[in-house]
Design a protein around this motif. Structure first.
Motif, mmCIF file in Angstrom:
data_model
loop_
_atom_site.group_PDB
_atom_site.id
_atom_site.type_symbol
_atom_site.label_atom_id
_atom_site.label_comp_id
_atom_site.label_asym_id
_atom_site.label_seq_id
_atom_site.Cartn_x
_atom_site.Cartn_y
_atom_site.Cartn_z
ATOM 1 N N LYS A 3 0.978 -1.173 0.347
ATOM 2 C CA LYS A 3 -0.101 -0.009 -0.622
ATOM 3 C C LYS A 3 0.572 1.030 0.009
ATOM 4 C CE LYS A 3 -3.859 -2.878 0.141
ATOM 5 N NZ LYS A 3 -4.899 -2.509 -0.764
ATOM 6 N N LYS A 4 0.429 2.487 -0.854
ATOM 7 C CA LYS A 4 0.651 4.004 -0.330
ATOM 8 C C LYS A 4 1.298 3.815 1.305
ATOM 9 C CE LYS A 4 1.711 4.221 -4.857
ATOM 10 N NZ LYS A 4 3.438 3.682 -4.839
ATOM 11 N N ILE A 5 1.659 4.280 1.333
ATOM 12 C CA ILE A 5 2.109 4.883 3.246
ATOM 13 C C ILE A 5 2.711 6.973 3.067
ATOM 14 C CG2 ILE A 5 3.079 4.187 5.111
ATOM 15 C CD1 ILE A 5 3.524 1.433 4.257
ATOM 16 N N ILE A 6 1.860 6.958 3.929
ATOM 17 C CA ILE A 6 2.069 8.672 4.281
ATOM 18 C C ILE A 6 2.611 8.619 5.498
ATOM 19 C CG2 ILE A 6 1.717 11.067 4.285
ATOM 20 C CD1 ILE A 6 -0.511 10.739 1.617
ATOM 21 N N ASP A 54 6.284 6.450 1.172
ATOM 22 C CA ASP A 54 6.086 6.945 0.165
ATOM 23 C C ASP A 54 6.213 8.719 0.366
ATOM 24 O OD1 ASP A 54 5.763 4.785 -1.818
ATOM 25 O OD2 ASP A 54 4.394 4.486 -0.125
ATOM 26 N N LYS A 55 6.085 8.687 1.543
ATOM 27 C CA LYS A 55 5.835 10.191 1.120
ATOM 28 C C LYS A 55 5.706 10.935 2.738
ATOM 29 C CE LYS A 55 6.123 14.547 -0.854
ATOM 30 N NZ LYS A 55 6.688 14.574 -1.585
ATOM 31 N N VAL A 56 7.041 11.879 3.131
ATOM 32 C CA VAL A 56 6.281 12.392 4.726
ATOM 33 C C VAL A 56 6.302 13.267 4.657
ATOM 34 C CG1 VAL A 56 8.320 12.775 6.612
ATOM 35 C CG2 VAL A 56 8.290 10.203 5.365
ATOM 36 N N ILE A 57 5.182 14.243 5.765
ATOM 37 C CA ILE A 57 4.567 15.276 5.973
ATOM 38 C C ILE A 57 5.551 15.454 6.847
ATOM 39 C CG2 ILE A 57 2.517 16.922 6.498
ATOM 40 C CD1 ILE A 57 1.084 14.850 5.192
ATOM 41 N N ALA A 58 6.325 16.936 7.365
ATOM 42 C CA ALA A 58 6.628 17.792 8.428
ATOM 43 C C ALA A 58 5.942 18.963 8.723
ATOM 44 C CB ALA A 58 7.842 18.095 8.164
ATOM 45 N N LEU A 59 5.885 19.650 10.164
ATOM 46 C CA LEU A 59 4.570 19.889 10.256
ATOM 47 C C LEU A 59 6.167 21.925 10.134
ATOM 48 C CD1 LEU A 59 3.382 19.361 13.546
ATOM 49 C CD2 LEU A 59 2.715 19.335 10.788
ATOM 50 N N SER A 60 7.231 21.965 9.579
ATOM 51 C CA SER A 60 8.164 22.720 9.514
ATOM 52 C C SER A 60 8.593 22.956 8.453
ATOM 53 C CB SER A 60 8.174 23.446 10.321
ATOM 54 O OG SER A 60 8.827 23.482 11.486
ATOM 55 N N GLU A 61 9.546 23.737 8.243
ATOM 56 C CA GLU A 61 10.626 23.801 7.711
ATOM 57 C C GLU A 61 11.882 22.935 8.493
ATOM 58 O OE1 GLU A 61 9.329 26.424 7.159
ATOM 59 O OE2 GLU A 61 8.639 26.008 4.326
ATOM 60 N N ASP A 62 12.024 23.580 10.060
ATOM 61 C CA ASP A 62 13.112 23.355 10.807
ATOM 62 C C ASP A 62 12.698 21.345 11.178
ATOM 63 O OD1 ASP A 62 14.478 25.648 11.428
ATOM 64 O OD2 ASP A 62 13.189 26.248 12.949
ATOM 65 N N TRP A 63 11.409 20.649 10.753
ATOM 66 C CA TRP A 63 11.572 19.409 11.416
ATOM 67 C C TRP A 63 11.701 18.641 10.131
ATOM 68 C CZ3 TRP A 63 11.299 16.838 15.230
ATOM 69 C CH2 TRP A 63 10.846 17.750 16.253
ATOM 70 N N LYS A 64 11.389 19.786 8.612
ATOM 71 C CA LYS A 64 11.933 18.456 7.279
ATOM 72 C C LYS A 64 13.946 18.803 7.137
ATOM 73 C CE LYS A 64 11.645 19.079 2.521
ATOM 74 N NZ LYS A 64 11.599 20.418 1.396
ATOM 75 N N GLU A 65 14.631 19.377 7.884
ATOM 76 C CA GLU A 65 15.871 19.325 7.744
ATOM 77 C C GLU A 65 16.438 18.300 8.704
ATOM 78 O OE1 GLU A 65 19.699 22.285 8.800
ATOM 79 O OE2 GLU A 65 17.450 23.934 9.126
ATOM 80 N N PHE A 66 15.676 18.263 10.049
ATOM 81 C CA PHE A 66 15.970 16.955 10.985
ATOM 82 C C PHE A 66 15.685 15.920 9.813
ATOM 83 C CE2 PHE A 66 14.616 14.718 14.115
ATOM 84 C CZ PHE A 66 15.913 13.608 14.771
ATOM 85 N N LEU A 67 14.644 15.979 9.526
ATOM 86 C CA LEU A 67 13.912 14.170 8.760
ATOM 87 C C LEU A 67 14.538 13.860 7.987
ATOM 88 C CD1 LEU A 67 10.060 13.855 9.441
ATOM 89 C CD2 LEU A 67 11.396 13.421 10.567
ATOM 90 N N GLY A 68 15.330 15.051 7.228
ATOM 91 C CA GLY A 68 15.700 14.630 6.082
ATOM 92 C C GLY A 68 17.654 14.530 6.359
ATOM 93 N N LYS A 69 18.054 15.012 7.680
ATOM 94 C CA LYS A 69 19.843 14.560 8.029
ATOM 95 C C LYS A 69 19.850 13.171 8.682
ATOM 96 C CE LYS A 69 23.219 16.624 10.678
ATOM 97 N NZ LYS A 69 23.692 18.097 11.597
ATOM 98 N N TYR A 70 18.532 13.323 9.979
ATOM 99 C CA TYR A 70 18.816 11.979 10.685
ATOM 100 C C TYR A 70 17.738 10.712 9.678
ATOM 101 C CZ TYR A 70 21.115 15.078 13.503
ATOM 102 O OH TYR A 70 22.228 16.032 14.179
ATOM 103 N N ILE A 71 17.006 10.530 9.648
ATOM 104 C CA ILE A 71 15.620 10.104 9.262
ATOM 105 C C ILE A 71 16.250 9.602 7.850
ATOM 106 C CG2 ILE A 71 13.314 9.238 9.650
ATOM 107 C CD1 ILE A 71 15.036 10.261 12.865
ATOM 108 N N CYS A 72 14.859 10.006 7.426
ATOM 109 C CA CYS A 72 14.896 9.844 5.810
ATOM 110 C C CYS A 72 15.309 10.701 4.691
ATOM 111 C CB CYS A 72 13.547 9.244 6.126
ATOM 112 S SG CYS A 72 12.598 10.791 5.736
#
Length: 346
Positions: A94-97, A129-147
């Motif tokens: 299945k597609k996952i968000i 398939d997609k990750v929704i972050a609530l702010s640019e700061d959280w996008k930066e953290f997730l992109g650096k450490y998680i996915c």
């Protein structure tokens, strides 16, 4: 298009339920075939266990009939609960968000996870398939450490804009909404209040929320400010709307946040916001324009900010009206669900 959304029960106290309820109020369920499956509800350990078991049983059937799994996730237990559902959906192709809400997910990952657990976190996010972050700061953290950064999309929380009404900006009524405790800055606020009430004897502070209420009330008694403070308990619906309309200043001296729904709601109701430089709040509030910001834990700065906005009702009104305009333009729930639905379509 069949979407299965999972998260905390819609009546649970917290930001996730507020987001989900706003989706329904704005009509996301009219754009797709949306089923909501609560995986956790407030109550005793036994009740929570029964809810979790029922959710697992229902999920086994629902996931086979769905196209997309939309997971509202926080940290700690929320992550481990949702990981089970994500693995099953992944096996079912299945597609996952993953919709990340955890205001302390960085602390959870860096300090409370060992290396094996960190790998589990990364593995679970790799299934999305997609990750929704609530702010640019959280996008930066997730992109650096998680996915992978290219699968992350920022979608701010959003709220419904109330109908026009007249607000009294000279009443010096202040409001706090949220779980009472250290993380939300409750005790910093109580520390600041004696000086505020000494300078402005007609000011009043309303605390709406659960959590460490007894401790907060005891501190107010110790500081001799109980006559200027009202503890409302957890408020929602019409009662919450009553205080959002009645109060002119919203105070949230928080230490950790994603994109707090309470700040968006306060802005939508034309309140001047006094808060901190954490999470997505600086993307909502520009210091000195549509609110006032200080560093988390800086009680002296908090006192000065509150004094300024209480002393000058015209500044309070100007900030409140600008805040309302910003929410109406950029954080309107109608625009928000269009972005979510576009992710579904893609």
């Amino acid at each position: 298009m069949k979407v299965l959304m999972i998260g905390a029960g819609r009546e649970v106290r917290g930001g996730v339920s507020s987001v989900v309820n706003s989706y329904y109020e704005a009509g996301l369920d009219k754009l797709c075939e949306l089923t909501y499956l609560p995986t956790m509800k407030d109550g005793s350990k036994l009740k929570k266990l029964l809810v979790a078991v029922r959710a697992r049983i229902r999920f086994e059937r629902l996931v086979k009939e769905t196209d997309i799994l939309h997971v509202h996730m926080s940290s700690d237990n929320s992550f481990y609960r949702k990981a089970v559902f994500i693995r099953k959906a992944y096996r079912e192709k299945k597609k996952i968000i993953i919709h990340m809400h955890g205001s302390t997910f960085d602390v959870f990952y860096k300090k409370r996870c060992n290396e094996k657990q960190k790998k589990e976190v990364r593995d679970i996010f790799a299934m999305a398939d997609k990750v929704i972050a609530l702010s640019e700061d959280w996008k930066e953290f997730l992109g650096k450490y998680i996915c992978e950064a290219d699968k992350i999309q920022v979608i701010y929380n959003a709220v419904k804009i109330p109908e026009s009404y007249e607000k009294d900006y000279s009443n010096r009524k202040m409001l706090f909404l949220g779980r009472l405790g250290q993380r939300k800055g409750t005790y910093d606020l109580i520390e600041a209040l004696p000086m505020i009430f000494q300078k402005f004897p007609d000011a009043h502070m309303y605390f709406g929320g659960d959590g460490e209420r007894e401790r907060a009330e005891a501190l107010c008694r110790e500081k001799g400010i109980s006559d200027h403070v009202t503890f409302l308990g957890w408020v929602r619906g019409e009662e919450k709307e009553k205080y959002l309309k009645a109060c002119s200043i919203y105070v949230l001296p928080t230490y950790h946040e994603g994109m707090p729904m309470s700040v968006l709601e306060a802005m939508a109701y034309g309140m001047a916001v006094v808060s901190t430089y954490v999470g997505g709040i600086p993307h909502l509030i520009t210091d000195g324009e549509n609110g006032l910001l200080c560093e988390a834990g800086d009680v002296e700065h908090l006192k000065k900010s509150l004094s300024k906005i209480l002393f000058f009702p015209a500044i309070c009104e100007s900030m409140g009206k600008k805040a309302c305009g910003i929410v109406a333009k950029n954080f309107n729930i109608a625009q928000n669900i269009e972005k979510v639905f576009l992710i579904y379509k893609n």
